[in-house]
Design an enzyme around this catalytic site. Structure first.
Site, PDB file in Angstrom:
ATOM      1  N   TYR A  75       0.826  -1.210   0.000  1.00 23.93           N
ATOM      2  CA  TYR A  75       0.000   0.000   0.000  1.00 23.93           C
ATOM      3  C   TYR A  75       0.857   1.256   0.000  1.00 23.93           C
ATOM      4  O   TYR A  75       0.481   2.275  -0.559  1.00 23.93           O
ATOM      5  CB  TYR A  75      -0.910   0.029   1.240  1.00 23.93           C
ATOM      6  CG  TYR A  75      -2.203  -0.708   1.073  1.00 23.93           C
ATOM      7  CD1 TYR A  75      -2.222  -2.071   0.831  1.00 23.93           C
ATOM      8  CD2 TYR A  75      -3.421  -0.040   1.162  1.00 23.93           C
ATOM      9  CE1 TYR A  75      -3.410  -2.754   0.693  1.00 23.93           C
ATOM     10  CE2 TYR A  75      -4.616  -0.719   1.026  1.00 23.93           C
ATOM     11  CZ  TYR A  75      -4.610  -2.064   0.796  1.00 23.93           C
ATOM     12  OH  TYR A  75      -5.792  -2.729   0.659  1.00 23.93           O
TER      13      TYR A  75
ATOM     14  N   LYS B 119       3.341 -15.591   2.982  1.00 26.27           N
ATOM     15  CA  LYS B 119       3.577 -16.318   1.736  1.00 26.27           C
ATOM     16  C   LYS B 119       5.088 -16.556   1.679  1.00 26.27           C
ATOM     17  O   LYS B 119       5.785 -16.144   0.752  1.00 26.27           O
ATOM     18  CB  LYS B 119       3.058 -15.489   0.556  1.00 26.27           C
ATOM     19  CG  LYS B 119       3.056 -16.194  -0.776  1.00 26.27           C
ATOM     20  CD  LYS B 119       1.954 -17.230  -0.920  1.00 26.27           C
ATOM     21  CE  LYS B 119       2.113 -17.979  -2.242  1.00 26.27           C
ATOM     22  NZ  LYS B 119       1.257 -19.171  -2.335  1.00 26.27           N
TER      23      LYS B 119
HETATM   24  C1  IPM Z   1     -10.404  -1.535   3.899  1.00 24.38           C
HETATM   25  C2  IPM Z   1     -10.662  -0.955   2.535  1.00 24.38           C
HETATM   26  C3  IPM Z   1      -9.523  -0.036   2.183  1.00 24.38           C
HETATM   27  C4  IPM Z   1      -8.261  -0.853   2.095  1.00 24.38           C
HETATM   28  C5  IPM Z   1      -9.717   0.776   0.884  1.00 24.38           C
HETATM   29  C6  IPM Z   1     -11.038   1.501   0.857  1.00 24.38           C
HETATM   30  C7  IPM Z   1      -8.564   1.701   0.663  1.00 24.38           C
HETATM   31  O1  IPM Z   1     -10.849  -1.932   1.596  1.00 24.38           O
HETATM   32  O2  IPM Z   1     -10.355  -0.770   4.880  1.00 24.38           O
HETATM   33  O3  IPM Z   1     -10.250  -2.751   4.001  1.00 24.38           O
HETATM   34  O4  IPM Z   1      -7.956  -1.450   1.047  1.00 24.38           O
HETATM   35  O5  IPM Z   1      -7.541  -0.892   3.086  1.00 24.38           O
END
Ligand code: IPM
Ligand code: MN
Length: 356
Positions: free
Chosen positions: A142, A187
């Site tokens: 992320y 993994k």
């Molecule tokens: C979550 C959501 C978020 C994520 C999105 C909306 C960015 O899916 O809180 O799980 O991927 O973390």
């Protein structure tokens, strides 16, 4: 306690469920002699529309000033199908996580006996399932280095020892307070980052001799969750795996609208429902406020106020038993209750009645 709460209602059904969460917060504070004040702030698509930023600086400052954030939902379909849009509501969520240092996302997966029939799994498999997913929330793909041109793109799944240790510690500590069983999901047969996770978890094991640890590849874990959800007690995993597994986990209980979550870390903790903004239902008074209300229970419990949390959980159960339910979980022939009516019923149940 003297609570200062930042309220971030966001988009879609957010404002409606937020209102009920705030009402419950206020009622419980009154009941137990706490004081509470609220500061409202914008986020998500709402904030893009108003100021061009899904997590404006002012909202960030409001969060930093607060003891806790009561968050609802962000997301709007007008951004979903446009890969060219420069700014998206979800970026606000990521900015909040990073800004507040919310590295631990706690998602309890609990079944409610009266809703088990709504699960896509067989009743006997899912009944009694009760586990917690702990998802690392500020690292991995992320937030790792990204690149994209017309022919090539990548995301980097980077983790440092410090990031891994602190989230594993959260996992071990939760396991210690529960059934002493920790499943580390990775993994490690393929990914270097996973191998480091596994190595560090093994190094930490001797510090927690009372915790039984097992290691499971994420593909296997996703299967096991469907075959034997009761196997799990505490799962700890990295950001992306945790995102995927918690969606799977949330739907097997049959009551996604009832699942709360907490994100904690360096600064103000955030409490929010697991479900999203459900834009199609916005303004219709049909969204289930229970996940938001249970997030308030998690908020109290975070501050060690267990009795406050317990009465909220009890009131939620009572509303289900009394068939005071929003349409998606109402029994056949049951009366119609909206978001507001369910919230008001719960508040009434929590409010001491001096005339009795
Ligand atoms: C979550 C959501 C978020 C994520 C999105 C909306 C960015 O899916 O809180 O799980 O991927 O973390
Ligand atoms: Mn997700």
């Amino acid at each position: 306690m003297d609570f200062k709460i930042a309220v971030l209602a966001g988009d879609g059904i957010g404002p409606e469920i937020s209102e009920q969460g705030v009402a419950v917060m206020t009622a419980v504070c009154e009941k137990f002699g706490h004081t509470v004040s609220y500061e409202y702030a914008i986020c998500g698509a709402d904030a893009i529309d108003k100021v061009g930023d899904p997590f404006p600086e002012e909202t960030f400052q409001t969060c930093l000033r607060a003891d806790a954030v009561l968050f609802s939902a962000v997301g709007d379909p007008k951004y979903d199908n446009d890969p060219t849009s420069k700014v998206r509501p979800e970026q606000g969520l990521l900015a909040m996580r990073k800004g507040l240092g919310l590295y631990a996302n706690i998602r309890p997966i609990e079944t409610f006996d009266c809703l088990v029939h709504k699960s896509p799994l067989k009743d006997e498999l899912v009944r009694g399932a009760d586990f917690i997913c702990i998802r690392e929330l500020t690292g991995g793909m992320y937030f790792g280095e990204k690149y994209q041109d017309n022919d090539r793109a990548y995301d980097t799944n980077v983790y440092t020892r410090g990031e891994i240790e602190r989230i594993l510690r959260v996992g071990f500590e939760y396991a210690r307070r529960r059934q002493h069983h920790l499943t580390v999901v990775d993994k490690a047969n393929i990914l270097a980052s996973s191998r480091l996770w596994r190595q560090i978890a093994q190094e930490m094991e001797p510090q927690y001799p009372d915790v039984r640890v097992d290691y499971m590849y994420v593909d296997n874990a996703s299967m096991r969750m469907l075959q034997e959800p009761r196997f799990f007690d505490v799962i700890v995993t990295e950001n992306t795996f945790g995102d995927i597994l918690t969606d799977e986990a949330s739907c097997i209980t049959g009551s996604m609208g009832l699942l709360p979550s907490a994100s904690t870390g360096d600064h103000t903790p955030v409490f929010e429902p697991v479900h999203g903004s459900w834009p199609q239902a916005a303004g219709k008074n049909i969204a289930n406020p229970l996940a938001q209300i249970l997030s308030v229970a998690m908020l109290f419990e975070y501050f060690g106020l267990m009795e406050e949390g317990r009465v909220i959980r009890e009131a939620v159960r009572a509303s289900l038993d009394a068939h005071v339910r929003t349409p998606e979980i109402q029994v056949e022939g049951g009366a119609t209750y909206g978001t507001r009516e369910v919230g008001e019923w719960i508040v009434k149940r929590l409010t001491p009645n001096p005339s009795l």
